[in-house]
Design a protein around this motif. Sequence first.
Motif, PDB file in Angstrom:
ATOM      1  N   VAL A  79      87.498 -11.982 -29.506  1.00  0.00           N
ATOM      2  CA  VAL A  79      86.356 -12.374 -28.353  1.00  0.00           C
ATOM      3  C   VAL A  79      86.779 -12.964 -27.337  1.00  0.00           C
ATOM      4  O   VAL A  79      87.464 -13.994 -27.508  1.00  0.00           O
ATOM      5  CB  VAL A  79      85.056 -12.757 -29.170  1.00  0.00           C
ATOM      6  CG1 VAL A  79      84.095 -12.672 -28.205  1.00  0.00           C
ATOM      7  CG2 VAL A  79      84.472 -12.181 -30.482  1.00  0.00           C
ATOM      8  N   GLY A  80      86.373 -12.493 -26.014  1.00  0.00           N
ATOM      9  CA  GLY A  80      86.589 -13.332 -24.802  1.00  0.00           C
ATOM     10  C   GLY A  80      87.439 -12.757 -23.816  1.00  0.00           C
ATOM     11  O   GLY A  80      87.485 -13.463 -22.853  1.00  0.00           O
ATOM     12  N   ILE A  81      88.091 -11.944 -24.244  1.00  0.00           N
ATOM     13  CA  ILE A  81      88.794 -10.823 -23.171  1.00  0.00           C
ATOM     14  C   ILE A  81      88.075  -9.736 -22.077  1.00  0.00           C
ATOM     15  O   ILE A  81      87.245  -9.155 -22.750  1.00  0.00           O
ATOM     16  CB  ILE A  81      90.036 -10.038 -23.747  1.00  0.00           C
ATOM     17  CG1 ILE A  81      90.885 -11.187 -24.565  1.00  0.00           C
ATOM     18  CG2 ILE A  81      90.600  -9.289 -22.819  1.00  0.00           C
ATOM     19  CD1 ILE A  81      92.057 -10.439 -25.226  1.00  0.00           C
ATOM     20  N   PRO A  82      88.159 -10.241 -20.894  1.00  0.00           N
ATOM     21  CA  PRO A  82      87.187  -9.358 -19.922  1.00  0.00           C
ATOM     22  C   PRO A  82      87.270  -7.827 -20.256  1.00  0.00           C
ATOM     23  O   PRO A  82      88.346  -7.211 -20.536  1.00  0.00           O
ATOM     24  CB  PRO A  82      87.559  -9.920 -18.442  1.00  0.00           C
ATOM     25  CG  PRO A  82      88.174 -11.362 -18.981  1.00  0.00           C
ATOM     26  CD  PRO A  82      89.053 -11.073 -20.199  1.00  0.00           C
ATOM     27  N   GLU A  83      86.119  -7.182 -19.690  1.00  0.00           N
ATOM     28  CA  GLU A  83      86.253  -5.866 -19.999  1.00  0.00           C
ATOM     29  C   GLU A  83      87.343  -5.103 -18.958  1.00  0.00           C
ATOM     30  O   GLU A  83      87.463  -5.749 -17.792  1.00  0.00           O
ATOM     31  CB  GLU A  83      84.778  -5.195 -19.454  1.00  0.00           C
ATOM     32  CG  GLU A  83      84.030  -5.430 -20.597  1.00  0.00           C
ATOM     33  CD  GLU A  83      84.158  -4.558 -21.746  1.00  0.00           C
ATOM     34  OE1 GLU A  83      84.717  -3.563 -21.659  1.00  0.00           O
ATOM     35  OE2 GLU A  83      83.528  -4.801 -23.070  1.00  0.00           O
ATOM     36  N   GLY A  84      88.150  -4.249 -19.450  1.00  0.00           N
ATOM     37  CA  GLY A  84      89.037  -3.605 -18.489  1.00  0.00           C
ATOM     38  C   GLY A  84      90.431  -4.259 -18.361  1.00  0.00           C
ATOM     39  O   GLY A  84      91.166  -3.466 -17.793  1.00  0.00           O
ATOM     40  N   GLU A 123      77.859  -6.080 -15.518  1.00  0.00           N
ATOM     41  CA  GLU A 123      78.782  -6.960 -14.808  1.00  0.00           C
ATOM     42  C   GLU A 123      78.011  -8.396 -15.106  1.00  0.00           C
ATOM     43  O   GLU A 123      76.728  -8.463 -15.099  1.00  0.00           O
ATOM     44  CB  GLU A 123      78.816  -6.746 -13.338  1.00  0.00           C
ATOM     45  CG  GLU A 123      79.612  -7.742 -12.717  1.00  0.00           C
ATOM     46  CD  GLU A 123      81.086  -7.245 -13.116  1.00  0.00           C
ATOM     47  OE1 GLU A 123      82.105  -8.303 -12.771  1.00  0.00           O
ATOM     48  OE2 GLU A 123      81.421  -6.206 -13.348  1.00  0.00           O
ATOM     49  N   GLY A 124      78.848  -9.320 -15.515  1.00  0.00           N
ATOM     50  CA  GLY A 124      78.162 -10.426 -15.806  1.00  0.00           C
ATOM     51  C   GLY A 124      77.905 -10.811 -17.493  1.00  0.00           C
ATOM     52  O   GLY A 124      77.696 -12.036 -17.540  1.00  0.00           O
ATOM     53  N   GLN A 125      77.929  -9.765 -18.218  1.00  0.00           N
ATOM     54  CA  GLN A 125      77.391 -10.001 -19.571  1.00  0.00           C
ATOM     55  C   GLN A 125      78.708 -10.142 -20.307  1.00  0.00           C
ATOM     56  O   GLN A 125      79.833  -9.921 -19.974  1.00  0.00           O
ATOM     57  CB  GLN A 125      76.759  -8.372 -19.969  1.00  0.00           C
ATOM     58  CG  GLN A 125      75.276  -8.537 -19.316  1.00  0.00           C
ATOM     59  CD  GLN A 125      74.556  -7.358 -19.977  1.00  0.00           C
ATOM     60  OE1 GLN A 125      75.265  -6.368 -20.479  1.00  0.00           O
ATOM     61  NE2 GLN A 125      73.357  -7.310 -19.872  1.00  0.00           N
ATOM     62  N   GLN A 126      78.469 -10.577 -21.633  1.00  0.00           N
ATOM     63  CA  GLN A 126      79.452 -11.049 -22.467  1.00  0.00           C
ATOM     64  C   GLN A 126      80.383  -9.451 -22.796  1.00  0.00           C
ATOM     65  O   GLN A 126      79.715  -8.514 -23.036  1.00  0.00           O
ATOM     66  CB  GLN A 126      79.083 -11.660 -23.797  1.00  0.00           C
ATOM     67  CG  GLN A 126      80.462 -11.932 -24.796  1.00  0.00           C
ATOM     68  CD  GLN A 126      79.744 -12.743 -25.960  1.00  0.00           C
ATOM     69  OE1 GLN A 126      78.719 -13.008 -25.932  1.00  0.00           O
ATOM     70  NE2 GLN A 126      80.397 -13.084 -26.867  1.00  0.00           N
ATOM     71  N   PRO A 127      81.793  -9.644 -22.493  1.00  0.00           N
ATOM     72  CA  PRO A 127      82.534  -8.438 -22.874  1.00  0.00           C
ATOM     73  C   PRO A 127      82.558  -8.165 -24.433  1.00  0.00           C
ATOM     74  O   PRO A 127      82.224  -8.990 -25.350  1.00  0.00           O
ATOM     75  CB  PRO A 127      83.921  -8.941 -22.648  1.00  0.00           C
ATOM     76  CG  PRO A 127      83.820 -10.250 -22.735  1.00  0.00           C
ATOM     77  CD  PRO A 127      82.527 -10.767 -22.396  1.00  0.00           C
ATOM     78  N   ARG A 128      82.742  -6.754 -24.745  1.00  0.00           N
ATOM     79  CA  ARG A 128      82.744  -6.557 -26.163  1.00  0.00           C
ATOM     80  C   ARG A 128      84.090  -6.987 -26.692  1.00  0.00           C
ATOM     81  O   ARG A 128      85.190  -7.205 -26.231  1.00  0.00           O
ATOM     82  CB  ARG A 128      82.928  -4.807 -26.191  1.00  0.00           C
ATOM     83  CG  ARG A 128      81.482  -4.317 -25.860  1.00  0.00           C
ATOM     84  CD  ARG A 128      81.947  -2.671 -25.531  1.00  0.00           C
ATOM     85  NE  ARG A 128      82.976  -2.581 -24.556  1.00  0.00           N
ATOM     86  CZ  ARG A 128      83.315  -1.238 -24.348  1.00  0.00           C
ATOM     87  NH1 ARG A 128      82.956  -0.293 -25.057  1.00  0.00           N
ATOM     88  NH2 ARG A 128      84.022  -1.142 -23.204  1.00  0.00           N
ATOM     89  N   ALA A 129      83.762  -7.230 -27.927  1.00  0.00           N
ATOM     90  CA  ALA A 129      85.159  -7.848 -28.937  1.00  0.00           C
ATOM     91  C   ALA A 129      86.029  -6.701 -29.228  1.00  0.00           C
ATOM     92  O   ALA A 129      85.863  -5.548 -29.115  1.00  0.00           O
ATOM     93  CB  ALA A 129      84.371  -8.187 -30.236  1.00  0.00           C
ATOM     94  N   PHE A 130      87.252  -6.858 -29.377  1.00  0.00           N
ATOM     95  CA  PHE A 130      88.372  -6.059 -29.937  1.00  0.00           C
ATOM     96  C   PHE A 130      88.355  -6.169 -31.322  1.00  0.00           C
ATOM     97  O   PHE A 130      88.449  -7.294 -32.218  1.00  0.00           O
ATOM     98  CB  PHE A 130      89.563  -6.693 -29.346  1.00  0.00           C
ATOM     99  CG  PHE A 130      89.812  -6.093 -28.179  1.00  0.00           C
ATOM    100  CD1 PHE A 130      90.529  -4.654 -27.966  1.00  0.00           C
ATOM    101  CD2 PHE A 130      89.905  -6.919 -26.873  1.00  0.00           C
ATOM    102  CE1 PHE A 130      90.730  -4.166 -26.626  1.00  0.00           C
ATOM    103  CE2 PHE A 130      90.184  -6.415 -25.593  1.00  0.00           C
ATOM    104  CZ  PHE A 130      90.735  -4.938 -25.349  1.00  0.00           C
ATOM    105  N   VAL A 131      88.561  -5.014 -32.097  1.00  0.00           N
ATOM    106  CA  VAL A 131      88.762  -4.987 -33.422  1.00  0.00           C
ATOM    107  C   VAL A 131      90.169  -4.713 -33.511  1.00  0.00           C
ATOM    108  O   VAL A 131      90.636  -3.672 -32.959  1.00  0.00           O
ATOM    109  CB  VAL A 131      88.026  -3.791 -34.029  1.00  0.00           C
ATOM    110  CG1 VAL A 131      88.453  -3.694 -35.460  1.00  0.00           C
ATOM    111  CG2 VAL A 131      86.389  -4.053 -33.808  1.00  0.00           C
TER     112      VAL A 131
END
Length: 228
Positions: A79-84, A123-131
């Motif tokens: 968790v915590g890596i920005p989208e894209g 934009e500005g919302q918490q990015p999705r987690a990586f599985v």
Amino acid sequence: NILRYFLREEVHNSLMAVTSEVKAHEERLTSLENVTSEWTTSLQVLEPTVASLRNEIAALQAKCTDLECRSRRSNLRLVGIPEGMEGTQPTKFIAEALQEIFSLCEPPLLARAHRTLAARPAEGQQPRAFVICFHRFDVKEDILRKAIQAKQLKFKDRTVHIFPDFAPEIAKKRAAYYDVKRVLRSRSDVKYGLRGLTGFRITHDGTEHKFDTPAEAMDYVKRHVTTP
């Protein structure tokens, strides 16, 4: 005499009408009693079947949850890596990110890595987690152990977090201990943590106490930890 005759006839006719109506009601009540008796008998027969089906459904749900947890044993969530930021090769990107986060000699071998299957946040919302699914279970365990031991994880000056990938039902039960942990967070004399998949432990005055539900844990905290 004629008046008496007509009155008697009228009363007689009224009584006959009332008697007929009462008889009709009695027949209806008898019919309803018979139907009720039949339904009662049917319900008595169905109750054991319903109880058996409930037990079977509960067992199947537990089995499905267990199977889902087993299918996720080689997974972690990042968790915590920005989208894209991952570009078009998320698996390669995450392997290199893990190498950087934990200062590994080489990127770990991953079977796959992808964002959680939810709508892309605004934009500005918490990015999705990586599985992240690891090719080797022992590598996944080593990464998780290092994440637990580290006070803070950083990736390109961003704070990230790594968690086990639990089934939604298990994750919900574990998250239910949040209030208990929030109360205990300020107590340096108390050690606490999750136990197993859905249990909780509190070590207080040198004794470890185990709990199976948040209610039990919170009751103990209110009675023995926060009480003056």
